[in-house]
Design a protein around this motif. Structure first.
Motif, PDB file in Angstrom:
ATOM      1  N   GLU A  95       0.843  -1.200   0.000  1.00 57.44           N
ATOM      2  CA  GLU A  95       0.000   0.000   0.000  1.00 57.44           C
ATOM      3  C   GLU A  95       0.875   1.245   0.000  1.00 57.44           C
ATOM      4  N   VAL A  96       0.273   2.333  -0.425  1.00 51.89           N
ATOM      5  CA  VAL A  96       0.891   3.645  -0.294  1.00 51.89           C
ATOM      6  C   VAL A  96      -0.040   4.433   0.621  1.00 51.89           C
ATOM      7  N   LYS A  97       0.471   4.796   1.770  1.00 55.06           N
ATOM      8  CA  LYS A  97      -0.339   5.485   2.777  1.00 55.06           C
ATOM      9  C   LYS A  97      -0.628   6.914   2.332  1.00 55.06           C
ATOM     10  N   ALA A  98      -1.585   7.533   2.981  1.00 55.92           N
ATOM     11  CA  ALA A  98      -2.004   8.896   2.633  1.00 55.92           C
ATOM     12  C   ALA A  98      -0.840   9.891   2.684  1.00 55.92           C
ATOM     13  N   ASP A  99       0.115   9.651   3.569  1.00 57.88           N
ATOM     14  CA  ASP A  99       1.252  10.565   3.671  1.00 57.88           C
ATOM     15  C   ASP A  99       2.357  10.240   2.657  1.00 57.88           C
ATOM     16  N   GLY A 100       2.106   9.241   1.794  1.00 58.35           N
ATOM     17  CA  GLY A 100       3.071   8.873   0.762  1.00 58.35           C
ATOM     18  C   GLY A 100       4.031   7.764   1.156  1.00 58.35           C
ATOM     19  N   THR A 101       3.958   7.323   2.402  1.00 56.50           N
ATOM     20  CA  THR A 101       4.818   6.231   2.856  1.00 56.50           C
ATOM     21  C   THR A 101       4.425   4.942   2.135  1.00 56.50           C
ATOM     22  N   VAL A 102       5.429   4.249   1.617  1.00 56.30           N
ATOM     23  CA  VAL A 102       5.179   3.009   0.887  1.00 56.30           C
ATOM     24  C   VAL A 102       5.404   1.824   1.823  1.00 56.30           C
ATOM     25  N   VAL A 103       4.434   0.915   1.833  1.00 62.23           N
ATOM     26  CA  VAL A 103       4.596  -0.348   2.554  1.00 62.23           C
ATOM     27  C   VAL A 103       4.951  -1.387   1.499  1.00 62.23           C
ATOM     28  N   TRP A 104       6.204  -1.809   1.520  1.00 62.06           N
ATOM     29  CA  TRP A 104       6.723  -2.735   0.509  1.00 62.06           C
ATOM     30  C   TRP A 104       6.392  -4.166   0.885  1.00 62.06           C
ATOM     31  N   ASP A 105       6.345  -5.034  -0.119  1.00 63.62           N
ATOM     32  CA  ASP A 105       6.212  -6.473   0.096  1.00 63.62           C
ATOM     33  C   ASP A 105       7.483  -7.116  -0.455  1.00 63.62           C
ATOM     34  N   ASP A 106       8.070  -8.021   0.292  1.00 62.69           N
ATOM     35  CA  ASP A 106       9.334  -8.633  -0.116  1.00 62.69           C
ATOM     36  C   ASP A 106       9.182  -9.811  -1.075  1.00 62.69           C
ATOM     37  N   MET A 107       7.961 -10.243  -1.341  1.00 62.93           N
ATOM     38  CA  MET A 107       7.786 -11.406  -2.222  1.00 62.93           C
ATOM     39  C   MET A 107       8.464 -11.198  -3.577  1.00 62.93           C
ATOM     40  N   GLY A 108       8.348 -10.006  -4.129  1.00 66.20           N
ATOM     41  CA  GLY A 108       8.898  -9.732  -5.456  1.00 66.20           C
ATOM     42  C   GLY A 108      10.407  -9.828  -5.540  1.00 66.20           C
ATOM     43  N   ILE A 109      11.082  -9.806  -4.401  1.00 74.67           N
ATOM     44  CA  ILE A 109      12.547  -9.902  -4.419  1.00 74.67           C
ATOM     45  C   ILE A 109      12.990 -11.274  -4.916  1.00 74.67           C
ATOM     46  N   ALA A 110      12.308 -12.316  -4.460  1.00 75.37           N
ATOM     47  CA  ALA A 110      12.760 -13.681  -4.754  1.00 75.37           C
ATOM     48  C   ALA A 110      11.881 -14.436  -5.743  1.00 75.37           C
ATOM     49  N   CYS A 111      10.731 -13.891  -6.092  1.00 76.98           N
ATOM     50  CA  CYS A 111       9.780 -14.649  -6.912  1.00 76.98           C
ATOM     51  C   CYS A 111       9.895 -14.292  -8.394  1.00 76.98           C
ATOM     52  N   LYS A 112      10.448 -15.214  -9.151  1.00 80.49           N
ATOM     53  CA  LYS A 112      10.634 -15.016 -10.595  1.00 80.49           C
ATOM     54  C   LYS A 112       9.291 -14.912 -11.318  1.00 80.49           C
ATOM     55  N   ILE A 113       8.286 -15.630 -10.865  1.00 78.69           N
ATOM     56  CA  ILE A 113       6.963 -15.557 -11.513  1.00 78.69           C
ATOM     57  C   ILE A 113       6.402 -14.146 -11.382  1.00 78.69           C
ATOM     58  N   CYS A 114       6.460 -13.570 -10.189  1.00 77.14           N
ATOM     59  CA  CYS A 114       5.968 -12.196  -9.982  1.00 77.14           C
ATOM     60  C   CYS A 114       6.722 -11.227 -10.891  1.00 77.14           C
ATOM     61  N   GLN A 115       8.036 -11.334 -10.889  1.00 79.65           N
ATOM     62  CA  GLN A 115       8.868 -10.449 -11.712  1.00 79.65           C
ATOM     63  C   GLN A 115       8.519 -10.589 -13.192  1.00 79.65           C
ATOM     64  N   ASP A 116       8.372 -11.821 -13.655  1.00 77.75           N
ATOM     65  CA  ASP A 116       8.093 -12.061 -15.073  1.00 77.75           C
ATOM     66  C   ASP A 116       6.721 -11.544 -15.485  1.00 77.75           C
ATOM     67  N   ILE A 117       5.730 -11.677 -14.619  1.00 80.39           N
ATOM     68  CA  ILE A 117       4.389 -11.179 -14.945  1.00 80.39           C
ATOM     69  C   ILE A 117       4.435  -9.662 -15.154  1.00 80.39           C
ATOM     70  N   VAL A 118       5.138  -8.957 -14.275  1.00 77.97           N
ATOM     71  CA  VAL A 118       5.248  -7.501 -14.419  1.00 77.97           C
ATOM     72  C   VAL A 118       5.999  -7.148 -15.704  1.00 77.97           C
ATOM     73  N   GLN A 119       7.098  -7.832 -15.977  1.00 76.90           N
ATOM     74  CA  GLN A 119       7.877  -7.540 -17.188  1.00 76.90           C
ATOM     75  C   GLN A 119       7.094  -7.898 -18.458  1.00 76.90           C
ATOM     76  N   ASP A 120       6.356  -9.011 -18.436  1.00 75.37           N
ATOM     77  CA  ASP A 120       5.526  -9.369 -19.599  1.00 75.37           C
ATOM     78  C   ASP A 120       4.436  -8.327 -19.826  1.00 75.37           C
ATOM     79  N   THR A 121       3.848  -7.840 -18.741  1.00 77.93           N
ATOM     80  CA  THR A 121       2.832  -6.790 -18.855  1.00 77.93           C
ATOM     81  C   THR A 121       3.443  -5.553 -19.501  1.00 77.93           C
ATOM     82  N   ARG A 122       4.615  -5.178 -19.039  1.00 77.63           N
ATOM     83  CA  ARG A 122       5.297  -4.007 -19.607  1.00 77.63           C
ATOM     84  C   ARG A 122       5.560  -4.195 -21.104  1.00 77.63           C
TER      85      ARG A 122
END
Length: 156
Positions: A95-122
Motif C-alpha cells: 500500500e501507499v499510505k495517505a502521507d506517501g509512505t510506501v509499505v513494501w512487500d518482499d515477495m517480489g525480491i525472490a519470486c521469478k513468476i511475480c517479476q516475469d508477470i510484471v515484465q511481460d505486462t510491460r
C-alpha cells in the motif's frame, strides 16, 4: 545557347536531387512513427535502500509497481500468493499510505513468476496491446503454475 541549355538542365537536375533527398528523409522519419508507449518507472530514489541495490530484473518490477498501481492491480499473480495478495502489484507494493509512505512487500525480491508477470505486462504495453488482451495473455501463460489471485475482471 547550347551552354545555357546545359546549365539549366544541370540546375534542374540538382534541384530534383535535393527534392529527392528531402522526400527520402521525410519517409525515413515517418517510418519511425511516434515513440512506443511504456509504463512509467518510479525514480530509484523512491525505493527503500535495499531495493535500490538489487539487480535490475528485481528492482525494475518494484519501480513499475510503485508507478503503475492502477494497471498492475488489474493483473493477477500465479505464484501461489493468493492467500495474501489480490494482484501482482501486491507482490511488490502492499500500500501507499495517505502521507506517501510506501509499505513494501518482499515477495517480489525472490519470486521469478511475480517479476516475469510484471515484465511481460510491460512488454505488451510497449506493443500497444489493450488491457483486456494483456490480461488474457497473462492468464493463459501463467495459469499453468496454479490458481491466480482473486483479481477482479478488467475494468472497461
Amino acid at each position: 545557347m547550347l551552354a545555357e541549355g546545359l546549365l539549366r538542365m544541370r540546375i534542374a537536375t540538382q534541384r530534383l536531387a535535393g527534392v529527392g533527398v528531402v522526400v527520402l528523409l521525410l519517409l525515413a522519419l515517418s517510418a519511425c512513427g511516434s515513440p512506443s508507449p511504456d509504463l512509467a518507472l518510479a525514480p530509484i530514489e523512491q525505493l527503500r535502500p535495499d531495493l535500490q541495490q538489487q539487480y535490475e530484473h528485481i528492482r525494475v518490477p518494484y519501480q513499475l509497481a510503485l508507478a503503475n498501481p492502477n494497471l498492475l492491480s488489474q493483473i493477477p499473480c500465479y505464484c501461489g500468493c493468493r492467500a495474501v495478495h489480490k494482484n501482482v502489484k501486491d507482490c511488490f507494493v502492499r500500500e501507499v499510505k495517505a502521507d506517501g509512505t510506501v509499505v513494501w512487500d518482499d515477495m517480489g525480491i525472490a519470486c521469478k513468476i511475480c517479476q516475469d508477470i510484471v515484465q511481460d505486462t510491460r512488454q505488451m504495453v510497449r506493443q500497444n496491446k489493450p488491457l483486456a488482451e494483456i490480461r488474457a495473455a497473462i492468464d493463459q501463460k501463467y495459469s499453468r503454475f496454479g490458481p491466480g489471485t482473486d483479481t477482479p475482471p478488467v475494468k472497461p
